[in-house]
Write a protein that holds these residues in place. Structure first.
Motif, PDB file in Angstrom:
ATOM      1  N   GLY A  17       0.819  -1.180  -0.075  1.00  0.00           N
ATOM      2  CA  GLY A  17      -0.082   0.115   0.087  1.00  0.00           C
ATOM      3  C   GLY A  17       0.774   1.326   0.099  1.00  0.00           C
ATOM      4  N   ASP A  18       1.779   1.278   0.900  1.00  0.00           N
ATOM      5  CA  ASP A  18       2.572   2.495   0.921  1.00  0.00           C
ATOM      6  C   ASP A  18       3.330   2.956  -0.403  1.00  0.00           C
ATOM      7  OD1 ASP A  18       4.224   0.406   1.461  1.00  0.00           O
ATOM      8  OD2 ASP A  18       5.625   1.426   2.685  1.00  0.00           O
ATOM      9  N   VAL A  19       3.645   1.797  -1.121  1.00  0.00           N
ATOM     10  CA  VAL A  19       4.621   2.096  -2.368  1.00  0.00           C
ATOM     11  C   VAL A  19       3.597   2.390  -3.485  1.00  0.00           C
ATOM     12  CG1 VAL A  19       5.700   0.629  -4.456  1.00  0.00           C
ATOM     13  CG2 VAL A  19       6.239   0.268  -1.707  1.00  0.00           C
ATOM     14  N   ASN A  56      14.597  10.917 -10.124  1.00  0.00           N
ATOM     15  CA  ASN A  56      15.068  10.483  -8.684  1.00  0.00           C
ATOM     16  C   ASN A  56      14.871   8.882  -8.941  1.00  0.00           C
ATOM     17  OD1 ASN A  56      16.444  10.001  -6.322  1.00  0.00           O
ATOM     18  ND2 ASN A  56      14.804  11.136  -5.114  1.00  0.00           N
ATOM     19  N   PRO A  57      15.541   8.145  -9.813  1.00  0.00           N
ATOM     20  CA  PRO A  57      15.441   6.830  -9.894  1.00  0.00           C
ATOM     21  C   PRO A  57      15.837   5.795  -8.899  1.00  0.00           C
ATOM     22  CG  PRO A  57      16.974   7.529 -11.368  1.00  0.00           C
ATOM     23  CD  PRO A  57      16.459   8.554 -10.825  1.00  0.00           C
ATOM     24  N   ASN A  58      16.580   6.378  -8.053  1.00  0.00           N
ATOM     25  CA  ASN A  58      16.940   5.307  -6.968  1.00  0.00           C
ATOM     26  C   ASN A  58      16.457   5.804  -5.635  1.00  0.00           C
ATOM     27  OD1 ASN A  58      19.027   4.044  -8.578  1.00  0.00           O
ATOM     28  ND2 ASN A  58      20.378   5.864  -8.429  1.00  0.00           N
ATOM     29  N   ALA A  59      15.380   6.614  -5.818  1.00  0.00           N
ATOM     30  CA  ALA A  59      14.629   7.039  -4.697  1.00  0.00           C
ATOM     31  C   ALA A  59      14.231   5.557  -3.755  1.00  0.00           C
ATOM     32  CB  ALA A  59      13.563   7.769  -4.719  1.00  0.00           C
ATOM     33  N   ASN A  60      13.927   5.720  -2.489  1.00  0.00           N
ATOM     34  CA  ASN A  60      13.665   4.705  -1.584  1.00  0.00           C
ATOM     35  C   ASN A  60      12.352   4.836  -1.038  1.00  0.00           C
ATOM     36  OD1 ASN A  60      13.576   2.696   0.019  1.00  0.00           O
ATOM     37  ND2 ASN A  60      15.236   3.063   1.231  1.00  0.00           N
ATOM     38  N   LEU A  61      11.396   4.102  -1.638  1.00  0.00           N
ATOM     39  CA  LEU A  61       9.983   4.320  -1.107  1.00  0.00           C
ATOM     40  C   LEU A  61       9.666   3.526   0.101  1.00  0.00           C
ATOM     41  CD1 LEU A  61       8.106   3.850  -4.562  1.00  0.00           C
ATOM     42  CD2 LEU A  61       8.521   5.898  -3.209  1.00  0.00           C
ATOM     43  N   ASP A  62      10.590   2.643   0.794  1.00  0.00           N
ATOM     44  CA  ASP A  62      10.182   1.936   1.884  1.00  0.00           C
ATOM     45  C   ASP A  62      10.909   2.643   3.193  1.00  0.00           C
ATOM     46  OD1 ASP A  62      10.185   0.070   3.920  1.00  0.00           O
ATOM     47  OD2 ASP A  62      11.068  -1.389   2.949  1.00  0.00           O
ATOM     48  N   PRO A  63       9.945   3.419   3.928  1.00  0.00           N
ATOM     49  CA  PRO A  63      10.519   4.162   5.104  1.00  0.00           C
ATOM     50  C   PRO A  63      11.277   3.368   6.184  1.00  0.00           C
ATOM     51  CG  PRO A  63       8.198   3.904   5.198  1.00  0.00           C
ATOM     52  CD  PRO A  63       8.389   3.140   3.904  1.00  0.00           C
ATOM     53  N   LYS A  67      19.045   2.244   4.454  1.00  0.00           N
ATOM     54  CA  LYS A  67      20.197   2.190   3.759  1.00  0.00           C
ATOM     55  C   LYS A  67      20.033   1.354   2.554  1.00  0.00           C
ATOM     56  CE  LYS A  67      21.974  -0.624   7.231  1.00  0.00           C
ATOM     57  NZ  LYS A  67      23.200  -0.922   8.278  1.00  0.00           N
ATOM     58  N   ASP A  68      21.163   0.891   1.844  1.00  0.00           N
ATOM     59  CA  ASP A  68      21.092   0.010   0.704  1.00  0.00           C
ATOM     60  C   ASP A  68      20.697  -1.338   1.042  1.00  0.00           C
ATOM     61  OD1 ASP A  68      21.804   2.098  -0.988  1.00  0.00           O
ATOM     62  OD2 ASP A  68      23.795   1.316  -1.134  1.00  0.00           O
ATOM     63  N   ASP A  69      21.287  -1.809   2.165  1.00  0.00           N
ATOM     64  CA  ASP A  69      20.744  -3.212   2.592  1.00  0.00           C
ATOM     65  C   ASP A  69      20.525  -3.063   4.070  1.00  0.00           C
ATOM     66  OD1 ASP A  69      20.992  -4.834   0.266  1.00  0.00           O
ATOM     67  OD2 ASP A  69      23.235  -4.845   0.630  1.00  0.00           O
ATOM     68  N   ASP A  70      19.447  -3.429   4.681  1.00  0.00           N
ATOM     69  CA  ASP A  70      19.137  -3.152   6.040  1.00  0.00           C
ATOM     70  C   ASP A  70      19.811  -4.350   6.976  1.00  0.00           C
ATOM     71  OD1 ASP A  70      17.242  -5.182   6.019  1.00  0.00           O
ATOM     72  OD2 ASP A  70      15.539  -3.996   6.048  1.00  0.00           O
ATOM     73  N   GLU A  71      19.367  -4.496   8.066  1.00  0.00           N
ATOM     74  CA  GLU A  71      19.764  -5.339   9.117  1.00  0.00           C
ATOM     75  C   GLU A  71      19.412  -6.711   8.629  1.00  0.00           C
ATOM     76  OE1 GLU A  71      17.929  -2.617  10.356  1.00  0.00           O
ATOM     77  OE2 GLU A  71      19.845  -1.399  10.303  1.00  0.00           O
ATOM     78  N   LEU A  79      13.141   3.301  -6.724  1.00  0.00           N
ATOM     79  CA  LEU A  79      11.876   3.652  -7.257  1.00  0.00           C
ATOM     80  C   LEU A  79      11.686   3.047  -8.396  1.00  0.00           C
ATOM     81  CD1 LEU A  79       9.467   5.460  -7.264  1.00  0.00           C
ATOM     82  CD2 LEU A  79      10.878   7.294  -7.794  1.00  0.00           C
ATOM     83  N   ALA A  80      12.700   3.266  -9.536  1.00  0.00           N
ATOM     84  CA  ALA A  80      12.495   2.687 -11.005  1.00  0.00           C
ATOM     85  C   ALA A  80      12.071   1.491 -11.079  1.00  0.00           C
ATOM     86  CB  ALA A  80      13.930   3.052 -11.710  1.00  0.00           C
ATOM     87  N   ASN A  81      12.683   0.376 -10.190  1.00  0.00           N
ATOM     88  CA  ASN A  81      12.300  -0.965 -10.180  1.00  0.00           C
ATOM     89  C   ASN A  81      10.886  -1.063  -9.875  1.00  0.00           C
ATOM     90  OD1 ASN A  81      14.588  -1.867 -11.270  1.00  0.00           O
ATOM     91  ND2 ASN A  81      15.665  -2.280  -9.304  1.00  0.00           N
ATOM     92  N   ARG A  82      10.410  -0.290  -8.620  1.00  0.00           N
ATOM     93  CA  ARG A  82       9.069  -0.313  -8.135  1.00  0.00           C
ATOM     94  C   ARG A  82       7.961  -0.076  -9.193  1.00  0.00           C
ATOM     95  NH1 ARG A  82       8.905  -1.901  -2.587  1.00  0.00           N
ATOM     96  NH2 ARG A  82      10.718  -1.802  -1.646  1.00  0.00           N
ATOM     97  N   ALA A  83       8.349   1.110  -9.866  1.00  0.00           N
ATOM     98  CA  ALA A  83       7.411   1.594 -10.798  1.00  0.00           C
ATOM     99  C   ALA A  83       7.185   0.750 -12.034  1.00  0.00           C
ATOM    100  CB  ALA A  83       7.965   3.105 -11.071  1.00  0.00           C
TER     101      ALA A  83
END
Length: 104
Positions: A17-19, A56-63, A67-71, A79-83
């Motif tokens: 939903g958020d994406v 902004n193709p590398n924007a991060n939509l997941d709050p 960072k690039d890889d989380d814990e 953003l480009a891949n999600r869209a």
């Protein structure tokens, strides 16, 4: 919450939903769910979405993804891949002059 985008011209696409709301906002829509686009409104929404992604193709939509890889080892999804699936759905709907609907 999951949101599913539907049109007669393409397979259904389901997103978190958020994406989905973020992508709807980029398209110039209010982000309300459920919602729809008339065939004549799709080209403008598509162009706005593409412009937002290009800006902004590398924007991060997941709050939660700070960072690039989380814990947890989850990779960052740009953003480009999600869209991309939504862009393809909108292009197919525009080509066939069909409406697009979404709901949860």
């Amino acid at each position: 919450m999951l949101i599913t985008f539907k049109t007669e011209s393409y397979a259904n696409i389901t997103m978190f939903g958020d994406v989905a709301v973020a992508l709807l906002t980029l398209m110039g829509h209010s982000g309300t769910v459920p919602g729809a686009l008339r065939p004549e409104d799709i080209p403008n929404a598509l162009e706005r979405l593409k412009a937002g992604v290009a800006a902004n193709p590398n924007a991060n939509l997941d709050p939660q993804d700070k960072k690039d890889d989380d814990e947890d080892g989850r990779p960052h999804v740009s953003l480009a891949n999600r869209a991309l699936p939504l862009i393809e759905l909108l292009e197919a709907a525009a080509k066939d002059n069909k409406h697009v609907m979404w709901d949860s």
